[in-house]
Enzyme design. Sequence first.
Site, mmCIF file in Angstrom:
data_model
loop_
_atom_site.group_PDB
_atom_site.id
_atom_site.type_symbol
_atom_site.label_atom_id
_atom_site.label_comp_id
_atom_site.label_asym_id
_atom_site.label_seq_id
_atom_site.Cartn_x
_atom_site.Cartn_y
_atom_site.Cartn_z
ATOM 1 N N ASP A 1 0.835 -1.186 0.000
ATOM 2 C CA ASP A 1 0.000 0.000 0.000
ATOM 3 C C ASP A 1 0.882 1.253 0.000
ATOM 4 O O ASP A 1 1.873 1.330 0.736
ATOM 5 C CB ASP A 1 -0.888 -0.021 1.246
ATOM 6 C CG ASP A 1 -1.810 1.164 1.346
ATOM 7 O OD1 ASP A 1 -2.664 1.313 0.463
ATOM 8 O OD2 ASP A 1 -1.670 1.941 2.314
ATOM 9 N N GLU B 1 1.679 -0.453 -4.999
ATOM 10 C CA GLU B 1 0.724 0.596 -5.313
ATOM 11 C C GLU B 1 1.605 1.830 -5.516
ATOM 12 O O GLU B 1 2.076 2.422 -4.537
ATOM 13 C CB GLU B 1 -0.278 0.817 -4.185
ATOM 14 C CG GLU B 1 -1.296 1.895 -4.535
ATOM 15 C CD GLU B 1 -2.236 2.210 -3.382
ATOM 16 O OE1 GLU B 1 -3.438 2.423 -3.652
ATOM 17 O OE2 GLU B 1 -1.788 2.271 -2.228
#
Length: 684
Positions: A322, A359
């Site tokens: 993330d 990401e």
Amino acid sequence: MTPTDSLHDLGVRVTSHGGELRVWSASADQMELVIFDDTDPHWVTKTVQMKRGADDVWVGRSRSLRVGTRYSVRVSGSSSPTSAFNPTRDLIDPYARGLVRVGAGQYRSAVVDTDFDWGDVAKPAVPLDRTVIYEAHAKGISKLNRHVPETLRGSYAGLAHDASISYLHDLGVTAVELLPVHAFVSEQRLIRQGLTNYWGYNTLNFFTPHAPYASRAAQSAGPAAILREFKGMVRLLHEAGIEVILDVVYNHTAEEGRGGPTTSLRGIDNDAYYRQTATGDYIDVTGCGNSLDTSHPAARRLVMDSLRYWANEVQIDGFRFDLAVTLGRNAEHEFDRNHELLSAIVSDPTLAGVKMISEPWDVGIDGWQTGNFPTGWIDWNDRYRDRTRNFWLSDVDYARRASTAPVGIGGFATRLAGSSNTFSGERGPLASVNLITAHDGFTLADIVSYDVKHNVGNGESNRDGTDNNRSFNHGAEGPTSDETILATRRKAMRNLLGTLLLSAGVPMLTAGDEYGRTQRGNNNAYCHDSELTWLSFPVDKWQHNLFAHARRLTELRRENPALRPVRFGRSGETVPSASQMDWYDQSGATMSEDDWTSARNRTLQYVAASTPEVEDFNRILLIVHGVEADVTVTLPLHDGVTHYELLWRSDDETPLTAVSTFVPGDTIEVAATSMQLFRAISAD
């Protein structure tokens, strides 16, 4: 950053002579190991003054530190704008393998028995070109599955139940990518609003599985049973040939901003673990209150040790990072693609073969870095997502109002062929994780049904969630009884699924999109742990039909290696495992430069021929038509092709059950805004 450096064996190690706790802190003056009663988590039975050792590793030993022991650390140090010491606060060991909640915002670390019998079950080691990722929530995937025993629904064991695994097998995915399963808590703001963090992007500890996702029996038995259930889930999925990828949140922690709860890292060494100014203001490039300072060796080591633990002791197959740009920021808070941590993650020998997915953005300066991660990384490709949505949705919406689409087919074709304008030749098409939707944003059914978000239920007056959805409701906002609109929406979903599963790269399917799950227009449902976000599974006929299309598309991807090249091709060369691609217009002629760039042209024929190293030769023809009017297409006279077998078309409500054969030069009718896939057959 090797496992043998001076920061080795942090956390608890248990021997026949008792246990040893090792905690790193450069700023602390004193550190204390606190041991609690086995039945009363607030009753301190022993304290041990820890001693500072080499490289600021504090060590405490006790015969009372054994499997089952609940413990904490208390840390004191000098007061400064960048410190946050409180010698009375019980802190979580950053390397704790188990946690016990003992009150609101209060936790005890737990020593757990980590032994587990993996038998002869090995990681599936699915090659990237054969990988189809299924992004799912560990609880939501089985919470409403009536074929899973009620006591297991919504748990790790529920995900590993035969009914769940059979569903994944039937769909044809090869990996489940689980939203965060590291121990996490809800943000203070959500707690005050009476809401909960369902997605889990608010990590409390990097080594402990989230306890509420275990079955009730495992939760009652304690942290060791929770860990065993998690490992059992991994083992059963591996036995079925399905990989497990974890969505991990190393960019920030649940300690939030300076006024947030102090549970671990802040109280141990705030100076080292968090990015901040000289006056103690946090430098927040995550939008979550704090940012882990991976320019510091201790923070980098914490991340690496966590990855090694999950990849080796828990047998995890991959990680999706993330806000990965945050991990690659240097001491000046600038992104550096050669950052020591980014390089270590993909070069560490103990992590060899583990899939590392970024990401590739955060909210800081220069935070968008898609395509700019080092070799070995795989990036979520937001450019693929946006171009694909544009082509099938917002461009069509525009054309209805302006008589012609704003752009042609060239940009879409580049994405279809692996995004060579985003990823270097060294990284190749498999550096792209292709996605149409994800956990955040509209579901597949919602991007064809809503023009705008409907997030009032999130408690922020519809301010949260993106307004840049690139969606199209096809003539009515949300639910409608208009059959023409509904049929067009269903075809749009099939076009999007077809594009995703027939493109070069690594496809990621969001759980529920295969049957048209809706969140009723909510594009940021992070705070809803309810039937709004749980998988409900196909009910209506059209949902079963859509699932059948998704299943057929994963099957076609497996059977046709020309659809999944490993490398980019080069003009005039035969590159091993790089599909040779030829492009034709609707008349069967080679596409001109104007065909690529003209907004008037939104039809193409794409022939891809594999250059195999490990599989048999294969060649396909894909026709894409992006205008809301039928078109006549002449099949190309491609060298060596004697006939074409029609395998799939998006304008049919159900997948084809019989193969139709055509010869080069035949004309066929292609329905408005649709796709057709053929296998190209040679004489030999």
